[in-house]
Scaffold this active site. Sequence first.
Site, PDB file in Angstrom:
ATOM      1  N   GLN A  83       0.842  -1.194   0.000  1.00  0.00           N
ATOM      2  CA  GLN A  83       0.000   0.000   0.000  1.00  0.00           C
ATOM      3  C   GLN A  83       0.873   1.238   0.000  1.00  0.00           C
ATOM      4  O   GLN A  83       1.630   1.479   0.936  1.00  0.00           O
ATOM      5  CB  GLN A  83      -0.929   0.023   1.216  1.00  0.00           C
ATOM      6  CG  GLN A  83      -1.822   1.262   1.230  1.00  0.00           C
ATOM      7  CD  GLN A  83      -2.679   1.357   2.473  1.00  0.00           C
ATOM      8  OE1 GLN A  83      -2.940   0.363   3.143  1.00  0.00           O
ATOM      9  NE2 GLN A  83      -3.122   2.570   2.791  1.00  0.00           N
ATOM     10  N   HIS A 162      -6.833   0.661  10.691  1.00  0.00           N
ATOM     11  CA  HIS A 162      -6.301   0.089   9.455  1.00  0.00           C
ATOM     12  C   HIS A 162      -7.018  -1.213   9.127  1.00  0.00           C
ATOM     13  O   HIS A 162      -7.278  -2.034  10.012  1.00  0.00           O
ATOM     14  CB  HIS A 162      -4.802  -0.166   9.632  1.00  0.00           C
ATOM     15  CG  HIS A 162      -4.101  -0.690   8.424  1.00  0.00           C
ATOM     16  ND1 HIS A 162      -3.934   0.046   7.264  1.00  0.00           N
ATOM     17  CD2 HIS A 162      -3.518  -1.899   8.188  1.00  0.00           C
ATOM     18  CE1 HIS A 162      -3.271  -0.686   6.376  1.00  0.00           C
ATOM     19  NE2 HIS A 162      -3.022  -1.873   6.913  1.00  0.00           N
TER      20      HIS A 162
END
Length: 224
Positions: A83, A162
Amino acid sequence: MVRWLPLESNPEFMTGLGVPSTWAIHDVYGMDDDLLAMVPQPVAALLLLYPLTSKADENKTNEEKKIEKDGQDLSPNLYFMKQFVGNACGTVALVHAIANNTDKIKLDDGALKEFISKTKGKNPEDRGHALEEDEGISQAHEESAQEGQTEAPDRESKLDTHFIALVEQDGHLYELDGRKKFPINHGSSAPASFLQDAAKVCRTFMESDPGESRFAVVALAASD
């Protein structure tokens, strides 16, 4: 770093990416067997939301050091991406969930099907950078964020939670987190036991940071 608007859990987002209506996101109300039994079958993936705390960072560092020292087995068929886009963890988790279940989830033509196809042969870093430049997924993410249940936070907001994905691939349970150096193999699993196996991993996250309550779990599973 490219930053997207923070994304809430919005079922319309999957539809916009080409996920067929036979699959849906379901809340998982607890890790006990009776609550897991409420989740429709089959289950393709669990998505875990956890708080980014100093304890979580410590656990991440220790886990990565141990794997780098001892090694681990990874399926060559596993799809993993890094990411690099800020506030995109929900989208990355969803890509992980679907890209590792294309045998079950037959995507309609659209941004996600195209992205998975063009990045299938790339390494995790190149997949992550490809997402930075992917206008189709970016547009679907932004539209969904703006249509969320509450007013979307500012693009420059730094989230303190997250999303990660848990999937079964070739007889093993994997944790896929774009913040980590590599996938995490959590041991043997199978489609029939996947939900219970993945719930054990979720419980481990929760028990490792007992002072925190900002955990949530959803399942990518068959529609009701």
